[in-house]
Design a protein around this motif. Structure first.
Motif, mmCIF file in Angstrom:
data_model
loop_
_atom_site.group_PDB
_atom_site.id
_atom_site.type_symbol
_atom_site.label_atom_id
_atom_site.label_comp_id
_atom_site.label_asym_id
_atom_site.label_seq_id
_atom_site.Cartn_x
_atom_site.Cartn_y
_atom_site.Cartn_z
ATOM 1 N N MET A 152 0.851 -1.199 0.000
ATOM 2 C CA MET A 152 0.000 0.000 0.000
ATOM 3 C C MET A 152 0.886 1.249 0.000
ATOM 4 O O MET A 152 1.802 1.362 0.810
ATOM 5 C CB MET A 152 -0.844 0.042 1.284
ATOM 6 N N SER A 153 0.570 2.192 -0.843
ATOM 7 C CA SER A 153 1.351 3.416 -0.827
ATOM 8 C C SER A 153 0.988 4.237 0.423
ATOM 9 O O SER A 153 1.838 4.840 1.036
ATOM 10 C CB SER A 153 1.107 4.243 -2.083
ATOM 11 N N PHE A 154 -0.308 4.225 0.788
ATOM 12 C CA PHE A 154 -0.709 4.904 2.021
ATOM 13 C C PHE A 154 -1.134 3.854 3.036
ATOM 14 O O PHE A 154 -1.848 2.922 2.690
ATOM 15 C CB PHE A 154 -1.868 5.872 1.757
ATOM 16 N N LYS A 155 -0.689 4.042 4.267
ATOM 17 C CA LYS A 155 -1.041 3.084 5.330
ATOM 18 C C LYS A 155 -2.553 2.953 5.488
ATOM 19 O O LYS A 155 -3.260 3.954 5.479
ATOM 20 C CB LYS A 155 -0.505 3.606 6.679
ATOM 21 N N ASN A 156 -2.992 1.723 5.671
ATOM 22 C CA ASN A 156 -4.369 1.512 6.090
ATOM 23 C C ASN A 156 -4.337 1.467 7.613
ATOM 24 O O ASN A 156 -3.994 0.451 8.218
ATOM 25 C CB ASN A 156 -4.910 0.212 5.499
ATOM 26 N N PHE A 157 -4.681 2.579 8.194
ATOM 27 C CA PHE A 157 -4.432 2.848 9.603
ATOM 28 C C PHE A 157 -5.539 2.240 10.474
ATOM 29 O O PHE A 157 -6.701 2.597 10.365
ATOM 30 C CB PHE A 157 -4.340 4.370 9.762
ATOM 31 N N LYS A 158 -5.131 1.306 11.351
ATOM 32 C CA LYS A 158 -6.082 0.680 12.280
ATOM 33 C C LYS A 158 -6.210 1.553 13.521
ATOM 34 O O LYS A 158 -5.206 1.887 14.159
ATOM 35 C CB LYS A 158 -5.552 -0.711 12.663
ATOM 36 N N VAL A 159 -7.443 1.900 13.839
ATOM 37 C CA VAL A 159 -7.725 2.823 14.934
ATOM 38 C C VAL A 159 -8.454 2.073 16.041
ATOM 39 O O VAL A 159 -9.184 1.125 15.756
ATOM 40 C CB VAL A 159 -8.638 3.961 14.411
ATOM 41 N N PHE A 195 -3.403 14.722 7.606
ATOM 42 C CA PHE A 195 -3.995 13.955 8.705
ATOM 43 C C PHE A 195 -3.134 14.098 9.964
ATOM 44 O O PHE A 195 -3.588 14.536 11.016
ATOM 45 C CB PHE A 195 -4.115 12.480 8.297
ATOM 46 N N ASP A 209 -1.626 -4.593 13.462
ATOM 47 C CA ASP A 209 -2.998 -4.123 13.632
ATOM 48 C C ASP A 209 -3.661 -4.791 14.832
ATOM 49 O O ASP A 209 -4.524 -4.207 15.483
ATOM 50 C CB ASP A 209 -3.822 -4.417 12.370
ATOM 51 N N MET A 257 -2.407 9.560 17.554
ATOM 52 C CA MET A 257 -3.018 9.504 16.223
ATOM 53 C C MET A 257 -2.101 10.154 15.189
ATOM 54 O O MET A 257 -2.020 9.711 14.045
ATOM 55 C CB MET A 257 -4.374 10.222 16.215
ATOM 56 N N TYR A 301 0.224 7.922 11.889
ATOM 57 C CA TYR A 301 0.158 8.122 10.440
ATOM 58 C C TYR A 301 1.394 8.836 9.903
ATOM 59 O O TYR A 301 1.458 9.204 8.745
ATOM 60 C CB TYR A 301 -1.107 8.874 10.033
#
Lengths: 357, 357
Positions: free
Chosen positions: A1-8, A212, A167, A248, A252
């Motif tokens: 992934m070029s951008f992180k799929n950020f787990k919150v 972000f 994650d 947060m 990111y």
């Protein structure tokens, strides 16, 4: 992934007195009478008011953890995990971490090790965890690390200090009750708060920054100023939000030079994360001139004196060890310098920095 | 619970061009060859560049939705749900909403109705949803509503305009790609952006405010100012973050007088949420003096002229209908006035407000 799929963290409660809702939150996880909960709690709360407020049932297990003298270790995690296994053949329905960054990280790590075999050292790194953790809840009683929002549990292992980054590490629930941080001793309050201030500066000055991280980092920094420079009446609420938003922000983006240098101090000399960051930050004028200046105002306002000349007379080999640890933090230096960081992060530069500490 | 246990979107991607990662995100949901995805997409993108970028497989279904002329209805949701059921005997592995607040709300509602029988009107209200939704993803192409972050899907039903409010409504994933909002027509960009500005003001001036909502609301408002007053070069990124953070702010507090009045306009006269809010806000000087003043600066800067004298000559019974809708928004008025709001929210007060619109 070029951008992180950020787990919150997917569920959160914020409010003065909200610790009382822990029982209700856990009731949703307890399905049968034998279901039990494990509390991983900072020893500092033992025998204090908070102990009596923990909604402990007969079958539950409380693990008191010392985190004063050293950072959490993989050994400690494995021992705690074994204590849970000795307590029951089944897994708990939830692991609740109550304390500062270290206690919360221990709770995260135990919840992961209950479902991932082979010992925690095996999983130090990025995305090595195979199986989802046991449900786990974070309840900060010291604010600043951002551990409540992060996807890591930082551990000192046999080879190095490195987190269980995944994650699955992220808490399923956090409870942010500003009343819980009101009684933290001033030094610890300050050092841990500065962890937040410092990683926001590192995030905002870094090459990884996007809008972000920027929005979260700027707001967190503003809240830190209200807490540490303005002494705002709502300072406990504000510090708790600053810590969450700071977490947060770096989730990111990335931390930077101070954390890299501080990791060396922590691993070789055993300095705790919070104070280690402060000691390191104080020599990083060239990296973060405005931030270091404001940080010194905060030190002054709260009459905090940092230890000096720690590394000045250390043997060369000790310094070299720290340099090696600091240098190994690739992503952090990439965030500081962008591409080509390898040429800039030299042994000479780092040795010179450590000698000034 | 005295404090809400706030369900948050658990996974998010932010970045210019991140829309391209949708295929990769969906690949994690597709387990077998027949697994299909439903795209609920604002008709405005049909035949445009974005349509070609949707990673549609042969078995997938695209539902183009008109949301221009009226707000989403329960009837529309039920029809869309039936189209999905006619497409396959199995449920999709994901429902992806691409568009503004209406398209995203339709996607949320369809994902809920695929697992909850009996038609969507039955579930208008709070926590009436029984079963978890099908996995659903939100991708805003217009920013401001905060629908990407919220636990509601607002629908006009046979009896009233009311959302499907539940933890299951919250998206499982959002993708925030600021490039997608660059080409929104100015009017829509402005009205939808003002939705964000206005609900931040309502949140920050409300009695429900806590430090969580405050931190998010203040940052969102600051970003709105950079977008709508300073015309910042990063304005697309900033508006996207403002919308998300505004959504986070109201999720833990509440909207206020403007949304209540706007709901009446929307339900009775069919005004879209964004423009309805602007029209209502413009007569609320007594409630939000500073906010309304700044809002008018924004109107002026962007040469936006609001419709005037809409209600002046309407029959009494039409006004009464709107008053009834506005009055029924208990929690909103509670947020405005605190306890005892019932005595303050009179037919006279509301009638007088509407007549000035």
């Amino acid at each position: 992934m070029s951008f992180k799929n950020f787990k919150v963290v997917p569920k959160l409660i914020f409010g003065r007195g909200s610790f009382s809702q822990l029982d209700e939150v856990l009731a949703e996880e307890r399905k049968s009478e034998n279901d039990f909960v494990v509390y991983v709690v900072d020893k500092v709360h033992q025998g204090k008011e908070l102990e009596n407020r923990i909604p402990k049932k007969e079958q539950d297990l409380t693990l008191w953890v010392y985190v004063d003298e050293e950072e959490p270790t993989t050994k400690q995690v494995d021992e705690l995990t074994n204590q849970v296994k000795a307590h029951s053949n089944n897994n708990p329905v939830s692991v609740v971490g109550i304390g500062g960054g270290s206690a919360m990280d221990l709770a995260k790590a135990v919840s992961l090790m209950l479902t991932n075999p082979g010992g925690s050292a095996k999983y130090q790194g990025w995305d090595l965890i195979q199986n989802p953790a046991v449900h786990h809840i974070g309840i900060p009683t010291v604010s600043g690390t951002g551990a409540e929002a992060s996807r890591t549990a930082v551990l000192c292992g046999p080879e190095r200090k490195l987190g269980l980054n995944s994650d699955y590490t992220v808490f399923d629930q956090i409870i942010m009750d500003p009343e819980l941080i009101a009684s933290v001793p001033t030094d610890q309050w300050f050092y841990t708060g500065m962890d937040c201030y410092i990683h926001c500066i590192e995030s905002l000055e870094g090459t990884y920054l996007n809008e972000f991280s920027k929005a979260y980092g700027e707001k967190s920094l503003e809240l830190c100023r209200q807490v540490f420079l303005e002494d705002h009446p709502e300072k406990d609420d504000k510090l708790m939000m600053a810590s969450f938003m700071g977490g947060m922000s770096i989730a990111y983006s990335q931390v930077g030079a101070c954390h890299a240098v501080s990791y060396g101090l922590g691993y070789v000399l055993g300095y705790h994360h919070g104070i280690g960051n402060c000691i390191a930050f104080d020599v990083l004028d060239e990296f973060y001139p405005e931030g270091v200046k404001e940080f010194r105002q905060m030190l002054k306002k709260h009459n905090v004196t940092l230890p000096k000349n720690i590394c000045k007379d250390l043997p060369d080999e000790t310094i070299q060890k720290m340099v090696k640890v600091a240098k190994s933090m690739g992503p952090l230096w990439h965030n500081v310098y962008g591409d080509g960081w390898e040429e800039k992060v030299t042994d000479e530069m780092l040795t010179e920095l450590y000698r000034r500490i």
